[in-house]
Scaffold this motif. Sequence first.
Motif, PDB file in Angstrom:
ATOM      1  N   GLU A  76       0.827  -1.200   0.000  1.00 15.52           N
ATOM      2  CA  GLU A  76       0.000   0.000   0.000  1.00 15.52           C
ATOM      3  C   GLU A  76       0.862   1.251   0.000  1.00 15.52           C
ATOM      4  O   GLU A  76       1.782   1.386   0.807  1.00 15.52           O
ATOM      5  N   ASP A  77       0.587   2.154  -0.952  1.00 16.34           N
ATOM      6  CA  ASP A  77       1.176   3.499  -0.934  1.00 16.34           C
ATOM      7  C   ASP A  77       2.702   3.494  -1.014  1.00 16.34           C
ATOM      8  O   ASP A  77       3.372   4.264  -0.335  1.00 16.34           O
ATOM      9  N   CYS A  78       3.244   2.597  -1.858  1.00 14.97           N
ATOM     10  CA  CYS A  78       4.706   2.609  -2.061  1.00 14.97           C
ATOM     11  C   CYS A  78       5.015   2.007  -3.429  1.00 14.97           C
ATOM     12  O   CYS A  78       5.155   0.787  -3.578  1.00 14.97           O
ATOM     13  N   LYS A  79       5.095   2.866  -4.446  1.00 10.07           N
ATOM     14  CA  LYS A  79       5.314   2.403  -5.817  1.00 10.07           C
ATOM     15  C   LYS A  79       6.606   1.615  -5.947  1.00 10.07           C
ATOM     16  O   LYS A  79       6.678   0.612  -6.653  1.00 10.07           O
ATOM     17  N   GLU A  80       7.621   2.103  -5.262  1.00 15.83           N
ATOM     18  CA  GLU A  80       8.929   1.448  -5.376  1.00 15.83           C
ATOM     19  C   GLU A  80       8.850   0.008  -4.869  1.00 15.83           C
ATOM     20  O   GLU A  80       9.377  -0.918  -5.496  1.00 15.83           O
ATOM     21  N   ALA A  81       8.178  -0.164  -3.733  1.00 10.14           N
ATOM     22  CA  ALA A  81       8.041  -1.511  -3.168  1.00 10.14           C
ATOM     23  C   ALA A  81       7.173  -2.388  -4.066  1.00 10.14           C
ATOM     24  O   ALA A  81       7.456  -3.579  -4.257  1.00 10.14           O
ATOM     25  N   LYS A  82       6.124  -1.806  -4.627  1.00  7.38           N
ATOM     26  CA  LYS A  82       5.238  -2.577  -5.508  1.00  7.38           C
ATOM     27  C   LYS A  82       6.010  -3.124  -6.703  1.00  7.38           C
ATOM     28  O   LYS A  82       5.818  -4.278  -7.115  1.00  7.38           O
ATOM     29  N   GLY A  83       6.912  -2.305  -7.255  1.00  6.62           N
ATOM     30  CA  GLY A  83       7.735  -2.758  -8.380  1.00  6.62           C
ATOM     31  C   GLY A  83       8.594  -3.962  -8.011  1.00  6.62           C
ATOM     32  O   GLY A  83       8.723  -4.913  -8.779  1.00  6.62           O
ATOM     33  N   VAL A  84       9.166  -3.912  -6.815  1.00  4.76           N
ATOM     34  CA  VAL A  84      10.001  -5.029  -6.343  1.00  4.76           C
ATOM     35  C   VAL A  84       9.153  -6.285  -6.154  1.00  4.76           C
ATOM     36  O   VAL A  84       9.550  -7.389  -6.533  1.00  4.76           O
ATOM     37  N   LEU A  85       7.958  -6.126  -5.584  1.00 10.09           N
ATOM     38  CA  LEU A  85       7.077  -7.267  -5.319  1.00 10.09           C
ATOM     39  C   LEU A  85       6.598  -7.914  -6.615  1.00 10.09           C
ATOM     40  O   LEU A  85       6.492  -9.137  -6.717  1.00 10.09           O
ATOM     41  N   ILE A  86       6.289  -7.095  -7.628  1.00 10.53           N
ATOM     42  CA  ILE A  86       5.865  -7.646  -8.925  1.00 10.53           C
ATOM     43  C   ILE A  86       7.003  -8.429  -9.564  1.00 10.53           C
ATOM     44  O   ILE A  86       6.793  -9.492 -10.166  1.00 10.53           O
ATOM     45  N   ALA A  87       8.214  -7.906  -9.402  1.00  9.31           N
ATOM     46  CA  ALA A  87       9.390  -8.583  -9.978  1.00  9.31           C
ATOM     47  C   ALA A  87       9.711  -9.892  -9.260  1.00  9.31           C
ATOM     48  O   ALA A  87      10.375 -10.769  -9.818  1.00  9.31           O
ATOM     49  N   GLN A  88       9.232 -10.031  -8.012  1.00  8.57           N
ATOM     50  CA  GLN A  88       9.474 -11.252  -7.230  1.00  8.57           C
ATOM     51  C   GLN A  88       8.483 -12.329  -7.691  1.00  8.57           C
ATOM     52  O   GLN A  88       7.416 -12.508  -7.136  1.00  8.57           O
TER      53      GLN A  88
END
Length: 641
Positions: A76-88
Amino acid sequence: LLLQMLKDMEEKKPIEMSETLLLKLKKAKNEIIGNRHMKMHYFTEGLLHECLLSIQTKISIDIQIQSLAIINSFMEDCKEAKGVLIAQKTLFFDIEKIFKDNQHVQRAIDICLRIIRNGLVKEIIRLDDFLQSEMLEYFPKAMNTEVFVLLISDILAFCATTSFNRRKIFEQKEVIINLTKYIEYNLSYDCEYAILNALSKVTTEYDELCKEIMGKPKIFQIFEKYIRHPSEQARICISQLLANVNKFVKFPLSQQHLLRWIIPTLVKTLKNTNIVMKIQAASILSTLLEANKDFQKIAGDLGAIEDICETLKNLCSETKEEKKESKEEENKKGKNNNGRKARDEAMGDIIDAEDPLVFSDHELSPEQKMICYGLNTIEAITSEHDEFRRKLIDQNNHKIIIELLKHPEPKIRSSACLCMVSIGRSDKIVKNALFTDGVASILNRLLYDKYLDVQINATSAICNLTLDFQKQIIDTGDILKRLVELTQTKHITLRYKAVFAIKNLVYVPTNDIKKMVLAKLTYLKLFDLIDDEEPTIQEQAILTLRNILHKRPEAIQEAIDRAGSEAFLKKLDEKLIGLNPSLVTQAIYLLCIIASGNEKQKTFVMDGNIVKTVSYTHLRAHETEADLVCRLLLEKKKQEH
């Protein structure tokens, strides 16, 4: 220190401070919840990366639970983290393993369900990965607390977006059946709503599930409670469920009022500024109004058509503006729009396809969905009510539907054609307005559409518009030529519609029109259609021949001569001895037409061996002409004996 401790545990180094680590993980989780600044701080320091590693390692389940909770917070509310999670790519599979291995640990189940729900919604977890996994098999056992039932309901509601997805869910019937059981429990509003929302999505095409729901003693109390609910979203949800169930299960007469009550709610929602809510309302209305004249009348009287047409006009206006801006942008870049490219753009994806395509499962945009469902609702309301067809024309709302016949999206073209099928049931005055606004030439073009459904529905629209306007149809482009071509297609429904349209072209027109149609169709093709493998096409072909021969002795003789007298009688004989009552009736009607010609043609019928085929079983009180012919033929049989 926190990161180092995580690394130590991942590397299986002896550590005496696991409790300390847990406390620090909890502290980190609490600090980042709802605090973007702290999220970025921990993210920059590498906490998310370490948590992702920890859920892949055989360490304490307590630490894995806290790591999952932190990962969930980062969604939630963290684009940078979302990018990492999608890449995982392994994230979902790591969660699945923890879920399966810790079925006895309630906290593990809780966080796994939460992270799956949020991950699906945020498009971090791929829907295909979830549906192809074994997670659904484990859900029934996990439904042992109200919170877990709520979370699983949310997941199912999100997944049940397409027929394919619903089939995958329904393969694990137990989880759905469990939801129907929980309906009657005294649950919180949030949980009860989540269950009803999931069922409203899943019941779209499963009669077995609808029957299960209707078998619950308290179900009508629940329906009534939510129909009156102050939340518009709750009322829409229960409306969807009611409409789905109504498709498969007949409501008791004492409960029919529930279905009537939801129509005003749905019509009112059509005025909502929220496009998602409007789509839901239009979708439910199109389902609910199908083949129900009373409901259609209620929706029409409440102004549903006017509201939908206003929305369609606004959406089309926005689309034109977007196209204009796009074209200006292309011109700025110096792109050449001349020649073939311009022609292709004008034609969209419409081509002369010998083997038309079927619709793909591509996802429509929200605006396109609204247009499709809106057109379907208009089609339903106008299908049985001439007053609403007239009103549509009087308010010039038919023009937006004609405009949508040219839409680049094939599903919208198809829905617009279906609207024309309904409007085409009108009288001559109403249909004249459609011809004045150029509907015939557009439908002519759609007969060559790239997509099969568009061709079928365009042919149906022409079929209805043809009556009273045979000459206008024949004079428009090459409609007649194309209809004759479509009678030879391998697609049964399209072939049937084409023969039906030609039958209407030769229904009570001038002899000149009949001759023009016959010149293109030819007796050879017509006789082949009478022997078609599909009985419904045989029936329409016999009707077409009957219309062509009606009160035309010279045409009757030509047909007999072309087929050969024996072959002609043999064709009729085959229909009379068949078990299809419709074909028997039409064959007798055709005999009536022939016998009503000149003396030679009457003798041809009466003296033929076909007399032996006719029996009293062919007599039908409501078929006056056929009844007369049967009696004539039966009298002939008596004379022979």
